[in-house]
Scaffold this active site. Sequence first.
Site, PDB file in Angstrom:
ATOM      1  N   LYS A 173       0.831  -1.273  -0.052  1.00 44.27           N
ATOM      2  CA  LYS A 173      -0.029  -0.023  -0.078  1.00 44.27           C
ATOM      3  C   LYS A 173       1.049   1.063   0.061  1.00 44.27           C
ATOM      4  CE  LYS A 173      -3.524   2.577   2.525  1.00 44.27           C
ATOM      5  NZ  LYS A 173      -4.497   2.425   3.889  1.00 44.27           N
ATOM      6  N   LYS A 234      -2.153  -1.619  -3.815  1.00 41.54           N
ATOM      7  CA  LYS A 234      -3.008  -0.337  -3.641  1.00 41.54           C
ATOM      8  C   LYS A 234      -2.248   0.922  -3.874  1.00 41.54           C
ATOM      9  CE  LYS A 234      -6.204   1.971  -0.405  1.00 41.54           C
ATOM     10  NZ  LYS A 234      -6.448   1.756   0.782  1.00 41.54           N
ATOM     11  N   TYR A 299     -15.226   0.931  -6.381  1.00 41.82           N
ATOM     12  CA  TYR A 299     -16.550   1.628  -6.331  1.00 41.82           C
ATOM     13  C   TYR A 299     -17.653   1.310  -7.778  1.00 41.82           C
ATOM     14  CZ  TYR A 299     -13.799   3.314  -2.684  1.00 41.82           C
ATOM     15  OH  TYR A 299     -12.823   3.393  -1.621  1.00 41.82           O
TER      16      TYR A 299
HETATM   17  C1  PBG Z   1      -6.906   3.681   5.707  1.00 42.94           C
HETATM   18  C2  PBG Z   1      -7.577   3.353   4.134  1.00 42.94           C
HETATM   19  C3  PBG Z   1      -7.343   4.354   3.048  1.00 42.94           C
HETATM   20  C4  PBG Z   1      -8.096   3.539   2.074  1.00 42.94           C
HETATM   21  C5  PBG Z   1      -8.506   2.257   2.645  1.00 42.94           C
HETATM   22  N1  PBG Z   1      -8.205   2.186   3.954  1.00 42.94           N
HETATM   23  C6  PBG Z   1      -7.031   5.578   3.090  1.00 42.94           C
HETATM   24  C7  PBG Z   1      -5.678   5.826   3.660  1.00 42.94           C
HETATM   25  O1  PBG Z   1      -4.697   5.153   3.714  1.00 42.94           O
HETATM   26  O2  PBG Z   1      -5.461   7.044   4.028  1.00 42.94           O
HETATM   27  C8  PBG Z   1      -8.270   4.331   0.693  1.00 42.94           C
HETATM   28  C9  PBG Z   1      -9.189   3.620  -0.208  1.00 42.94           C
HETATM   29  C10 PBG Z   1      -9.587   4.577  -1.461  1.00 42.94           C
HETATM   30  O3  PBG Z   1      -8.886   5.545  -1.619  1.00 42.94           O
HETATM   31  O4  PBG Z   1     -10.337   4.225  -1.976  1.00 42.94           O
HETATM   32  N2  PBG Z   1      -6.940   2.754   6.334  1.00 42.94           N
END
Ligand code: PBG
Length: 311
Positions: A173, A234, A299
């Site tokens: 991530k 991600k 989404y």
């Molecule tokens: C935070 C989390 C995030 C997303 C999923 N879980 C945002 C972040 O890390 O600040 C983002 C998902 C998206 O942007 O669709 N635990």
Amino acid sequence: MSPANLILPVFIHDGEQNIPIASMPGVDRLGWRHGLLDSVAEARSHGVNSVVLFPKTPEELKTPTGEEAFNADGLVQRSIRLLKDRFPDLEVYTDVALDPYNSDGHDGIVRDDGVILNDETVEFLCRQAVSQARAGADCVSPSDMMDGRVGAIRRALDREGFTGVSIMAYTAKYASAYYGPFRDALASAPKAGQEHRIIPPNKKTYQQDPANYREALREARLDEAEGADIMMVKPGLPYLDIIRLLRDNSTLPIAAYHVSGEYAMLKAAAERGWLNERDAVLEALLSLRRAGSDLILTYYATQAAKWMAGE
Ligand code: PBG
């Protein structure tokens, strides 16, 4: 590609109405009970049988350590019970991280000097995961990026008898600009610091550096050894090379998160008539599949399933 590859992320809040999210046209914060049930019923009717839940927590329930995350009667826990009661064969995924509950807007606990406390946070994540499993979650998904959390969550689940609950690890991530609309949806962006407390304005100390390719492989080896059942990359489209890297180096299922910013870009262009939305979305999802992801969080899940069926 089929609807069975798709997982629908849903935003929920503890109110009656569905509330539109300005930076994600077509996506709402769903009202608890009816909005949530209707949205899941619609997804299922088009073959999307997996959802992941993201709660909007009222500011007054947020604390520096995020205890609301493991409230047995919290919004997520109630929603899991509601969904499993109505749709027993639905696959319910949950998010494991403190950011929806943390008054500083971070995934972990922030010390006064701005350091994110890794091991202390992992303790809380374990309690959060166990409370979600107890409510009936099928798969818990740590998105926090603390070190060692996959193994710790696995041990905590097993200790409590939840040996059949899986873990989808956010393995690679990245500290990405593409999460902006998601943080709007949950009002979960890092807060401003105060005189006596430093709050890091970004998540770069625990999420990955977008320039770093090999780190994804190191994280994957760790997550596999610690007991992950699914590994996620991600964001999605900007990181196709990372999806392929993990696909070629693991036998685990790979998931890709087509994140909020990717959704917003497609929507914005489509609304202006600059892109054919159907073709552009299906091509984006197909590319995530081609790169090697078995599962795609998007989404667009319900809409894409309709398009795939020729609607
Ligand atoms: C935070 C989390 C995030 C997303 C999923 N879980 C945002 C972040 O890390 O600040 C983002 C998902 C998206 O942007 O669709 N635990």
